[in-house]
Design a protein around this motif. Structure first.
Motif, PDB file in Angstrom:
ATOM      1  N   CYS A 176      45.151  35.780  32.902  1.00 39.38           N
ATOM      2  CA  CYS A 176      45.008  36.114  34.385  1.00 39.38           C
ATOM      3  C   CYS A 176      44.201  35.978  35.004  1.00 39.38           C
ATOM      4  CB  CYS A 176      45.187  37.438  34.305  1.00 39.38           C
ATOM      5  SG  CYS A 176      46.282  38.662  35.223  1.00 39.38           S
ATOM      6  N   GLY A 177      43.766  34.345  35.099  1.00 39.72           N
ATOM      7  CA  GLY A 177      42.598  33.876  36.492  1.00 39.72           C
ATOM      8  C   GLY A 177      41.433  33.912  36.410  1.00 39.72           C
ATOM      9  N   ARG A 178      40.663  34.585  34.966  1.00 39.32           N
ATOM     10  CA  ARG A 178      39.710  33.931  34.564  1.00 39.32           C
ATOM     11  C   ARG A 178      39.085  33.079  34.440  1.00 39.32           C
ATOM     12  NH1 ARG A 178      37.226  32.390  29.744  1.00 39.32           N
ATOM     13  NH2 ARG A 178      38.786  31.259  27.991  1.00 39.32           N
ATOM     14  N   ARG A 179      39.896  31.879  34.714  1.00 44.55           N
ATOM     15  CA  ARG A 179      39.126  30.217  34.490  1.00 44.55           C
ATOM     16  C   ARG A 179      38.958  30.537  35.981  1.00 44.55           C
ATOM     17  NH1 ARG A 179      42.727  27.737  30.590  1.00 44.55           N
ATOM     18  NH2 ARG A 179      44.168  28.676  31.628  1.00 44.55           N
ATOM     19  N   ASP A 180      39.755  30.426  37.348  1.00 45.37           N
ATOM     20  CA  ASP A 180      39.219  30.057  38.727  1.00 45.37           C
ATOM     21  C   ASP A 180      39.188  31.064  39.114  1.00 45.37           C
ATOM     22  OD1 ASP A 180      42.452  28.966  37.597  1.00 45.37           O
ATOM     23  OD2 ASP A 180      41.775  31.445  38.059  1.00 45.37           O
ATOM     24  N   VAL A 181      40.686  31.603  39.874  1.00 43.18           N
ATOM     25  CA  VAL A 181      40.631  32.570  40.981  1.00 43.18           C
ATOM     26  C   VAL A 181      39.606  33.744  40.847  1.00 43.18           C
ATOM     27  CG1 VAL A 181      42.515  31.394  42.551  1.00 43.18           C
ATOM     28  CG2 VAL A 181      42.534  32.907  41.152  1.00 43.18           C
ATOM     29  N   ALA A 182      40.018  33.945  39.472  1.00 39.18           N
ATOM     30  CA  ALA A 182      39.322  35.679  38.843  1.00 39.18           C
ATOM     31  C   ALA A 182      38.667  35.540  38.781  1.00 39.18           C
ATOM     32  CB  ALA A 182      40.889  36.280  38.736  1.00 39.18           C
ATOM     33  N   ALA A 183      37.621  34.618  38.464  1.00 34.72           N
ATOM     34  CA  ALA A 183      36.773  34.865  37.046  1.00 34.72           C
ATOM     35  C   ALA A 183      35.651  35.613  37.631  1.00 34.72           C
ATOM     36  CB  ALA A 183      35.851  33.341  37.235  1.00 34.72           C
ATOM     37  N   PRO A 184      34.872  35.910  36.201  1.00 34.68           N
ATOM     38  CA  PRO A 184      34.897  35.537  34.840  1.00 34.68           C
ATOM     39  C   PRO A 184      35.607  36.932  33.989  1.00 34.68           C
ATOM     40  CG  PRO A 184      33.307  36.932  35.366  1.00 34.68           C
ATOM     41  CD  PRO A 184      33.826  36.996  36.188  1.00 34.68           C
ATOM     42  N   TYR A 185      36.052  37.435  34.629  1.00 33.70           N
ATOM     43  CA  TYR A 185      37.327  38.741  33.655  1.00 33.70           C
ATOM     44  C   TYR A 185      39.380  38.794  34.350  1.00 33.70           C
ATOM     45  CZ  TYR A 185      32.461  40.630  33.915  1.00 33.70           C
ATOM     46  OH  TYR A 185      30.801  41.266  33.631  1.00 33.70           O
ATOM     47  N   GLY A 186      39.341  38.040  35.090  1.00 32.26           N
ATOM     48  CA  GLY A 186      41.087  37.871  35.248  1.00 32.26           C
ATOM     49  C   GLY A 186      41.100  39.005  36.234  1.00 32.26           C
ATOM     50  N   SER A 187      42.033  38.710  36.414  1.00 30.46           N
ATOM     51  CA  SER A 187      42.363  40.420  37.600  1.00 30.46           C
ATOM     52  C   SER A 187      43.776  41.275  36.874  1.00 30.46           C
ATOM     53  CB  SER A 187      43.111  39.518  38.354  1.00 30.46           C
ATOM     54  OG  SER A 187      44.337  38.853  38.444  1.00 30.46           O
ATOM     55  N   GLY A 188      43.499  40.830  35.583  1.00 30.83           N
ATOM     56  CA  GLY A 188      44.685  41.659  34.815  1.00 30.83           C
ATOM     57  C   GLY A 188      44.246  42.766  33.974  1.00 30.83           C
ATOM     58  N   TYR A 189      44.941  43.551  32.697  1.00 34.93           N
ATOM     59  CA  TYR A 189      44.331  44.424  32.443  1.00 34.93           C
ATOM     60  C   TYR A 189      42.519  44.404  31.718  1.00 34.93           C
ATOM     61  CZ  TYR A 189      44.412  41.986  27.258  1.00 34.93           C
ATOM     62  OH  TYR A 189      44.269  41.312  26.128  1.00 34.93           O
ATOM     63  N   VAL A 190      42.887  43.038  31.363  1.00 41.46           N
ATOM     64  CA  VAL A 190      40.557  42.884  30.959  1.00 41.46           C
ATOM     65  C   VAL A 190      40.416  43.562  32.232  1.00 41.46           C
ATOM     66  CG1 VAL A 190      39.111  41.547  29.955  1.00 41.46           C
ATOM     67  CG2 VAL A 190      41.482  41.536  29.624  1.00 41.46           C
ATOM     68  N   SER A 191      40.434  43.159  33.384  1.00 42.12           N
ATOM     69  CA  SER A 191      39.640  43.671  34.706  1.00 42.12           C
ATOM     70  C   SER A 191      39.205  45.286  34.686  1.00 42.12           C
ATOM     71  CB  SER A 191      39.554  43.207  35.725  1.00 42.12           C
ATOM     72  OG  SER A 191      38.667  43.584  36.341  1.00 42.12           O
ATOM     73  N   LEU A 192      40.849  45.797  34.152  1.00 41.76           N
ATOM     74  CA  LEU A 192      41.118  47.011  35.071  1.00 41.76           C
ATOM     75  C   LEU A 192      39.907  47.660  33.324  1.00 41.76           C
ATOM     76  CD1 LEU A 192      44.656  47.235  35.567  1.00 41.76           C
ATOM     77  CD2 LEU A 192      42.900  47.455  37.144  1.00 41.76           C
ATOM     78  N   VAL A 193      40.912  48.232  32.393  1.00 42.08           N
ATOM     79  CA  VAL A 193      39.929  48.066  31.045  1.00 42.08           C
ATOM     80  C   VAL A 193      38.340  48.516  31.381  1.00 42.08           C
ATOM     81  CG1 VAL A 193      39.325  48.511  28.763  1.00 42.08           C
ATOM     82  CG2 VAL A 193      41.481  47.797  29.413  1.00 42.08           C
ATOM     83  N   ARG A 194      37.815  46.870  31.581  1.00 45.61           N
ATOM     84  CA  ARG A 194      36.404  46.908  32.132  1.00 45.61           C
ATOM     85  C   ARG A 194      35.481  48.066  33.229  1.00 45.61           C
ATOM     86  NH1 ARG A 194      34.123  44.141  36.257  1.00 45.61           N
ATOM     87  NH2 ARG A 194      31.642  43.521  35.865  1.00 45.61           N
ATOM     88  N   ALA A 195      36.697  47.832  34.104  1.00 48.76           N
ATOM     89  CA  ALA A 195      36.130  47.998  35.709  1.00 48.76           C
ATOM     90  C   ALA A 195      35.998  49.891  34.942  1.00 48.76           C
ATOM     91  CB  ALA A 195      36.716  48.388  36.896  1.00 48.76           C
ATOM     92  N   LEU A 196      37.648  50.739  34.621  1.00 49.66           N
ATOM     93  CA  LEU A 196      38.017  52.068  34.116  1.00 49.66           C
ATOM     94  C   LEU A 196      36.243  52.454  33.250  1.00 49.66           C
ATOM     95  CD1 LEU A 196      41.406  51.844  34.024  1.00 49.66           C
ATOM     96  CD2 LEU A 196      39.536  53.082  35.656  1.00 49.66           C
ATOM     97  N   VAL A 197      36.464  51.887  32.123  1.00 45.43           N
ATOM     98  CA  VAL A 197      35.113  51.914  31.220  1.00 45.43           C
ATOM     99  C   VAL A 197      33.662  51.850  31.454  1.00 45.43           C
ATOM    100  CG1 VAL A 197      34.408  52.041  28.900  1.00 45.43           C
ATOM    101  CG2 VAL A 197      36.560  51.359  29.660  1.00 45.43           C
ATOM    102  N   ASP A 198      32.922  50.651  32.781  1.00 46.08           N
ATOM    103  CA  ASP A 198      32.690  51.203  32.841  1.00 46.08           C
ATOM    104  C   ASP A 198      31.723  51.933  34.211  1.00 46.08           C
ATOM    105  OD1 ASP A 198      31.058  48.931  31.779  1.00 46.08           O
ATOM    106  OD2 ASP A 198      30.638  47.639  33.113  1.00 46.08           O
ATOM    107  N   ALA A 199      32.836  52.427  34.501  1.00 47.03           N
ATOM    108  CA  ALA A 199      32.974  53.621  35.713  1.00 47.03           C
ATOM    109  C   ALA A 199      32.702  55.216  34.780  1.00 47.03           C
ATOM    110  CB  ALA A 199      33.858  53.544  36.643  1.00 47.03           C
TER     111      ALA A 199
END
Length: 208
Positions: A19-42
């Motif tokens: 989900c773009g983690r290797r370019d425009v949305a590095a390093p986590y991507g703009s999909g479920y991984v980023s959402l899971v990370r953000a919500l768990v961290d929050a």
């Protein structure tokens, strides 16, 4: 909740994970991984988890095998989350059927990769079902996806892994809304579709 302070969370898979983690949305991507990370961290900043995304668009389980040592084992995960299989099925229905992966090879290869990771790192596993955003179970690609998802569910039991029922999560929203609300091609979710996935992961991990 089963996550512990300072653990390293590694996600690996295909474009749904990438989900773009290797370019425009590095390093986590703009999909479920980023959402899971953000919500768990929050919700649990005290955990101070490390997050790594190693998704690569277009991957099948064969491609995963080719990079497993570098992108899974070498990352030394405490938790390894694997979502793979959509391309293994989809290629059969597109213009590259020779790259499709039959269900027996899929199960054999995925089991071997998971065993290698657990033996080498002692990690716990999070296994997500492949999915097809289609409510009609008689559609051939949906029927095949259900078969591959059953393989993942079986492996989750075999490895005492956390199982994420992604197809069931989409089935819940498809019961009251059209597939086009979640994805244009029934495979690559829009952001709300990634939120459906993220919600499934949070539930499976017991994050509240």
């Amino acid at each position: 909740m089963i996550l512990r302070t300072g653990q390293r969370m590694v996600f690996i898979g295909d474009s749904i994970t990438d989900c773009g983690r290797r370019d425009v949305a590095a390093p986590y991507g703009s999909g479920y991984v980023s959402l899971v990370r953000a919500l768990v961290d929050a919700r649990h900043p005290e955990l101070e988890l490390e997050w790594v995304n190693r998704g690569v668009g277009g991957d099948t389980v064969r491609d995963l095998a080719a990079r497993w040592d570098d992108d899974a084992i070498a990352e030394r995960p405490d938790w390894l989350a694997v979502l793979i299989g959509i391309n293994d099925i989809w290629r059969h229905y597109g213009d590259r059927p020779d790259e499709a992966v039959g269900i027996e090879e899929y199960e054999r290869t995925l089991r071997d990769l998971l065993r290698r990771a657990v033996d080498a790192t002692g990690c716990r596993l999070i296994l997500g079902d492949p999915f097809f955003i289609e409510a009609d179970r008689s559609v051939p690609q949906r029927a095949d996806t259900d078969r591959y998802a059953a393989v993942v569910a079986g492996l989750a039991t075999e490895f005492d892994a956390v199982h994420v029922p992604n197809q069931a999560a989409f089935d819940r929203v498809l019961a009251v809304s059209p597939a086009t609300r979640w994805a244009d091609d029934r495979v690559h979710p829009h952001l709300p579709g990634h939120a459906v996935l993220a919600d499934a992961y949070l539930s499976a991990l017991g994050v509240s």
